[in-house]
Design a protein around this motif. Sequence first.
Motif, mmCIF file in Angstrom:
data_model
loop_
_atom_site.group_PDB
_atom_site.id
_atom_site.type_symbol
_atom_site.label_atom_id
_atom_site.label_comp_id
_atom_site.label_asym_id
_atom_site.label_seq_id
_atom_site.Cartn_x
_atom_site.Cartn_y
_atom_site.Cartn_z
ATOM 1 N N VAL A 306 31.799 -32.848 -9.035
ATOM 2 C CA VAL A 306 32.857 -34.050 -8.807
ATOM 3 C C VAL A 306 31.760 -35.244 -9.379
ATOM 4 C CG1 VAL A 306 33.932 -35.605 -6.873
ATOM 5 C CG2 VAL A 306 34.092 -32.931 -6.798
ATOM 6 N N ALA A 307 30.483 -35.361 -8.547
ATOM 7 C CA ALA A 307 30.002 -36.408 -9.299
ATOM 8 C C ALA A 307 29.990 -36.623 -10.777
ATOM 9 C CB ALA A 307 28.555 -36.787 -8.557
ATOM 10 N N SER A 308 29.654 -35.736 -11.217
ATOM 11 C CA SER A 308 29.338 -35.448 -12.989
ATOM 12 C C SER A 308 30.577 -35.989 -13.299
ATOM 13 C CB SER A 308 29.085 -34.078 -13.004
ATOM 14 O OG SER A 308 27.900 -33.497 -12.416
ATOM 15 N N SER A 309 31.858 -35.827 -12.715
ATOM 16 C CA SER A 309 33.226 -36.304 -13.562
ATOM 17 C C SER A 309 33.518 -37.674 -13.295
ATOM 18 C CB SER A 309 34.033 -35.218 -13.400
ATOM 19 O OG SER A 309 34.370 -34.980 -12.174
ATOM 20 N N SER A 310 32.944 -38.302 -12.407
ATOM 21 C CA SER A 310 33.353 -39.472 -11.804
ATOM 22 C C SER A 310 32.879 -40.796 -11.971
ATOM 23 C CB SER A 310 33.379 -39.260 -10.215
ATOM 24 O OG SER A 310 34.017 -38.165 -9.688
ATOM 25 N N VAL A 311 33.570 -41.769 -12.065
ATOM 26 C CA VAL A 311 32.997 -42.990 -12.488
ATOM 27 C C VAL A 311 33.829 -43.973 -11.411
ATOM 28 C CG1 VAL A 311 33.216 -45.091 -14.102
ATOM 29 C CG2 VAL A 311 33.059 -42.665 -14.914
ATOM 30 N N PHE A 312 32.747 -44.997 -10.912
ATOM 31 C CA PHE A 312 33.428 -45.917 -9.978
ATOM 32 C C PHE A 312 32.995 -47.340 -10.359
ATOM 33 C CE2 PHE A 312 31.922 -48.144 -5.805
ATOM 34 C CZ PHE A 312 33.121 -48.616 -5.675
ATOM 35 N N THR A 313 34.007 -47.919 -10.183
ATOM 36 C CA THR A 313 34.085 -49.540 -10.792
ATOM 37 C C THR A 313 34.099 -50.295 -9.486
ATOM 38 O OG1 THR A 313 34.744 -49.240 -13.029
ATOM 39 C CG2 THR A 313 34.917 -51.497 -12.085
ATOM 40 N N ILE A 711 30.203 -33.032 -17.533
ATOM 41 C CA ILE A 711 30.614 -31.985 -16.967
ATOM 42 C C ILE A 711 30.996 -30.804 -17.609
ATOM 43 C CG2 ILE A 711 33.075 -32.788 -17.603
ATOM 44 C CD1 ILE A 711 32.154 -31.631 -14.063
ATOM 45 N N ALA A 712 30.858 -30.781 -18.972
ATOM 46 C CA ALA A 712 31.071 -29.535 -19.792
ATOM 47 C C ALA A 712 29.909 -28.758 -19.837
ATOM 48 C CB ALA A 712 31.471 -30.236 -21.178
ATOM 49 N N ASN A 713 28.677 -29.384 -19.738
ATOM 50 C CA ASN A 713 27.335 -28.561 -19.527
ATOM 51 C C ASN A 713 27.143 -27.944 -18.173
ATOM 52 O OD1 ASN A 713 26.578 -29.418 -22.303
ATOM 53 N ND2 ASN A 713 25.689 -31.394 -21.352
ATOM 54 N N ILE A 714 27.553 -28.652 -17.314
ATOM 55 C CA ILE A 714 27.146 -28.262 -15.907
ATOM 56 C C ILE A 714 28.282 -27.185 -15.319
ATOM 57 C CG2 ILE A 714 25.956 -30.479 -15.302
ATOM 58 C CD1 ILE A 714 28.059 -30.928 -13.152
ATOM 59 N N THR A 715 29.197 -27.158 -15.858
ATOM 60 C CA THR A 715 30.423 -26.156 -15.524
ATOM 61 C C THR A 715 30.596 -24.904 -16.472
ATOM 62 O OG1 THR A 715 32.087 -27.374 -16.770
ATOM 63 C CG2 THR A 715 31.704 -27.860 -14.570
ATOM 64 N N LYS A 724 22.798 -23.865 -9.985
ATOM 65 C CA LYS A 724 21.140 -23.995 -10.366
ATOM 66 C C LYS A 724 20.647 -25.317 -9.942
ATOM 67 C CE LYS A 724 20.740 -20.294 -13.736
ATOM 68 N NZ LYS A 724 20.304 -19.864 -14.953
ATOM 69 N N LEU A 725 21.420 -26.347 -10.378
ATOM 70 C CA LEU A 725 20.760 -27.820 -10.208
ATOM 71 C C LEU A 725 21.089 -28.003 -8.685
ATOM 72 C CD1 LEU A 725 20.285 -30.756 -10.968
ATOM 73 C CD2 LEU A 725 22.619 -31.087 -11.721
ATOM 74 N N ALA A 726 21.932 -27.598 -7.888
ATOM 75 C CA ALA A 726 22.227 -27.958 -6.421
ATOM 76 C C ALA A 726 21.274 -27.288 -5.681
ATOM 77 C CB ALA A 726 23.640 -27.421 -5.924
ATOM 78 N N GLU A 727 20.949 -25.915 -6.051
ATOM 79 C CA GLU A 727 20.039 -24.902 -5.470
ATOM 80 C C GLU A 727 18.507 -25.966 -5.724
ATOM 81 O OE1 GLU A 727 17.931 -20.538 -5.378
ATOM 82 O OE2 GLU A 727 19.374 -21.382 -7.041
ATOM 83 N N TRP A 728 18.081 -26.382 -6.696
ATOM 84 C CA TRP A 728 16.940 -27.028 -7.063
ATOM 85 C C TRP A 728 16.905 -28.423 -6.179
ATOM 86 C CZ3 TRP A 728 16.212 -31.992 -9.293
ATOM 87 C CH2 TRP A 728 14.883 -32.347 -9.666
ATOM 88 N N ASP A 837 18.639 -32.569 -16.632
ATOM 89 C CA ASP A 837 20.184 -32.570 -16.494
ATOM 90 C C ASP A 837 20.561 -33.413 -15.375
ATOM 91 O OD1 ASP A 837 19.028 -31.021 -14.577
ATOM 92 O OD2 ASP A 837 20.509 -29.199 -14.966
ATOM 93 N N LEU A 838 19.631 -34.542 -14.821
ATOM 94 C CA LEU A 838 20.071 -35.442 -13.971
ATOM 95 C C LEU A 838 20.646 -36.478 -14.583
ATOM 96 C CD1 LEU A 838 16.867 -35.704 -11.674
ATOM 97 C CD2 LEU A 838 19.032 -34.300 -11.248
ATOM 98 N N ALA A 839 21.786 -37.090 -14.083
ATOM 99 C CA ALA A 839 22.417 -38.254 -14.473
ATOM 100 C C ALA A 839 21.765 -39.360 -14.439
ATOM 101 C CB ALA A 839 23.940 -38.226 -13.731
ATOM 102 N N ASP A 840 20.848 -39.732 -13.700
ATOM 103 C CA ASP A 840 19.838 -40.858 -13.570
ATOM 104 C C ASP A 840 18.659 -40.500 -12.864
ATOM 105 O OD1 ASP A 840 19.951 -41.963 -10.820
ATOM 106 O OD2 ASP A 840 22.100 -41.978 -11.133
ATOM 107 N N LYS A 841 17.528 -41.256 -12.973
ATOM 108 C CA LYS A 841 16.299 -40.555 -12.415
ATOM 109 C C LYS A 841 16.346 -40.773 -10.984
ATOM 110 C CE LYS A 841 12.799 -43.506 -13.225
ATOM 111 N NZ LYS A 841 11.787 -44.295 -14.085
ATOM 112 N N PHE A 842 17.202 -41.544 -10.411
ATOM 113 C CA PHE A 842 17.145 -41.767 -8.916
ATOM 114 C C PHE A 842 18.152 -41.075 -8.433
ATOM 115 C CE2 PHE A 842 15.169 -45.708 -10.338
ATOM 116 C CZ PHE A 842 13.619 -45.405 -9.892
#
Length: 855
Positions: A306-313, A711-715, A724-728, A837-842
């Motif tokens: 969900v986070a991968s596909s979501s933008v918040f303004t 979202i295309a890559n992680i799904t 795998k990302l969530a497990e890591w 494959d993180l969206a940002d470093k933090f």
Amino acid sequence: MKPLGRITVSAIIPERLSRLSDLARNFWWTWNCEAVDLFKSIDSRLWYDLGANPTAFLRKIGNKKLLQRMSNDTFLGSYDNVIKKFDEYMNSTDTWYSSNHPDHMGQITAYFSAEFGLSESLPIYSGGLGVLSGDHCKSASDLGIPFTAIGLFYRQGYFNQLITREGIQETAYSTLNLSDLAISPVLDANGENLLIEVDMPGRTVYTSIWLVKVGRVHLYLLDSDVPGNSEQDRGITARLYGGDGDTRIQQEILLGMGGVKALRALGINASVYHMNEGHSAFLGFELIRNLMQEHHLNFREACEAVASSSVFTTHTPVPAGIDVFSHDTMDRYFTGYREGLGISREEFFALGADMWNPNGFNMASLAMNLAARRNGVSKLHGAVTRRMFNSLWPGVPEDEVPVTHVTNGIHTLTWLSTPLKKLYDKYLAKGWDQTLYDHKTWEVIDNIPDEELWQAHMDLKSNMVQYINSRIKQGDSDTGITSSEFSGSVQPDILTIGFSRRFATYKRASLIFRDIQRIRKILNMKDMPVQLIFAGKAHPADRPAQDIIKSINDVARQEGFEGKVILLENYNMAVARRLVQSVDVWLNNPRVPMEASGTSGQKACINGVLNLSVLDGWWKEGYNGKNGWAIGYDAVYENEFHQDNADSESLYEILERSLVPLYYERNEKKVPVKWVKMMKESVKSLAAEYSTHRMVKEYTNRLYIPSIERIANITADGYQPVKKLAEWKQTVKESWQAVSITGGKPTSNSENIPAVSGEKISLEAIVTLGNLKPDDVSVELYFGSMDSAGCIEKGEFVLMQFIEETNPGTFRYKADLILMDGGEYGYNFRIIPHRSDLADKFELRLVKWSDSCVN
């Protein structure tokens, strides 16, 4: 006598003019003045009497008028040209998006907002947020972006404002006539209203869906006023920002969770979900549930997707502006939901943890947690947002908090006056309106003769003055003045300053009256008079803002202010459009830094109206010293009294020494040449940068496309990458307690290192990773100048290089640093989880420092 019943007779539109209905039922007309002129040419009086509403206009126009136009070759030629332009627009496949992102034509962005301001004929907006949402949709259409919008249909809209002679704001609601609105019901395969089911405590609430066409974009509005609901539930969507706390959370559940259900029912598979403010953040809950039930993801994996596909303004610069619901309320509405997902109460409440209230569930925090990409709406607001939400990223320096900014803009052709549009058509390059976002488009604005630009402005101003004076003479209450009390009139040749926006205390509408004797003198300067026009609504629950309206009304009745201060009631897009197109100066003096962006001044500048504003929001970026005036001293005050004193003093000095004299300085042709030069500079320097075309392009390139690709890559492969990302991430979090970093050779952390400019300084760090590997982390040298508290400020970083494993689980890293400027610097070492494959470093919100004194 009251009628027994009602008979509604609609005009029959001749076949030759049948496409008028297509124009009326698509808000494309709102930014195409030729279409507006076409409707007006049929019956201009009826057009204005019906509030510039083409749907109502076509229902009520007399058949005789239509038949007369059919015999008018000039009208038929205009009609054919407008229809041709409309069809070419709707059918065009050659757009900015198709040219720049051809591989993503099938990926849709779904845009959620609690309000949309498309036109005064569809009053489901309260102010700037809604107008921005409407302008966003219009530019998305112009640019050809695959884009769908979701909102709520408020049958009573926002309130109608009445201002008594005593200055008291009164509110009234009226139910919209569906037959007069450019909306269409969405039907199912059986021709019945398509209904969405949304769970509420102990019951199911049903909503129908209305379709609104905005050029090539479809806006879908959910409406709870359907027969299957109780009377109380039918009223959930009755009023924008109406009702109590229960109504508010119910509206936001319908908007967010119901909105996602609506998209699925419509067969729309969105790739990106854009939350415009936190009102729609519950959409994440519905997306999480769908992923867990249909793709068998666990809760952490679903959140990741969900986070991968979501933008918040976010548009809110203060905590008080954010919706917060109590834990008890959340339990009442969501216990069944979370139990169905098998997550604990603690896990659930962590998603909306409120840093200011331990018993509150914060909708902005929820949106921050469920969106991988987040932004404020101006450069300054981005910084304010990073400061507000810094605690969500513990250990991360404020300026590195992963919240960017996309400065707001306005849909140029919606807000540009027809006379100015025609003037630009004459002197700007052909097709200029297709390249609004290009600065080169506006560089030739100086080609417009001063006399023509000034005459166009004065014509607009004269029309505005005529409009205001007609209301005064009719004795309308909407000026707060009756005809018997007000013997003067607004004058077109007097310098006119406008202030029109939502009334909130931080906007300081009455600041100009802080020194009442001084402003009285300014308004009545010999041979250089000034008049002020105010308009705006205060929220019905905001008593302090209503008191400001009363104070302005009281001033307007004082000696020396009669005819110089006008307060217009029932502010809406029509009033705003008249003022931003026609006054001479646009006043904006919110309390810095509480204006996230502001867009009314942007609407003014494209019409040659000069801005007089504090350096807040967009004006802090837009002001260049030649395109308007800056109030104040670009400072944030601890004491509001001192801030008001300083800003009002600055405002008076600008008026007395610069602005007013400049306006009245004329050449032999009665043209204020220096003033017109500033008008041109304002348009030239601001029009491209502060259009929603630039803004939506920026959203697309920086936020939508990266989200689509992520979202295309992680799904892929049945969501294997996201698993795998969530497990890591879980492994890293469980191992993080054992991670540490200390300084190594050549110095200890506390020792001073002497160096000369340009000298290479080698620094080492010793890292303990426990069960983690060097590939799981990024080790950085963080450095910067020192502040008065001895902490690093405005820090920078360089990656440290892995050297060797000194002991099992312990590693040595090294970095070289070269400092060219003299001074005292601080440095520190930090470890951050790292994965490509993180969206940002933090993203994991984990940082380990060797020392924590970092701003």
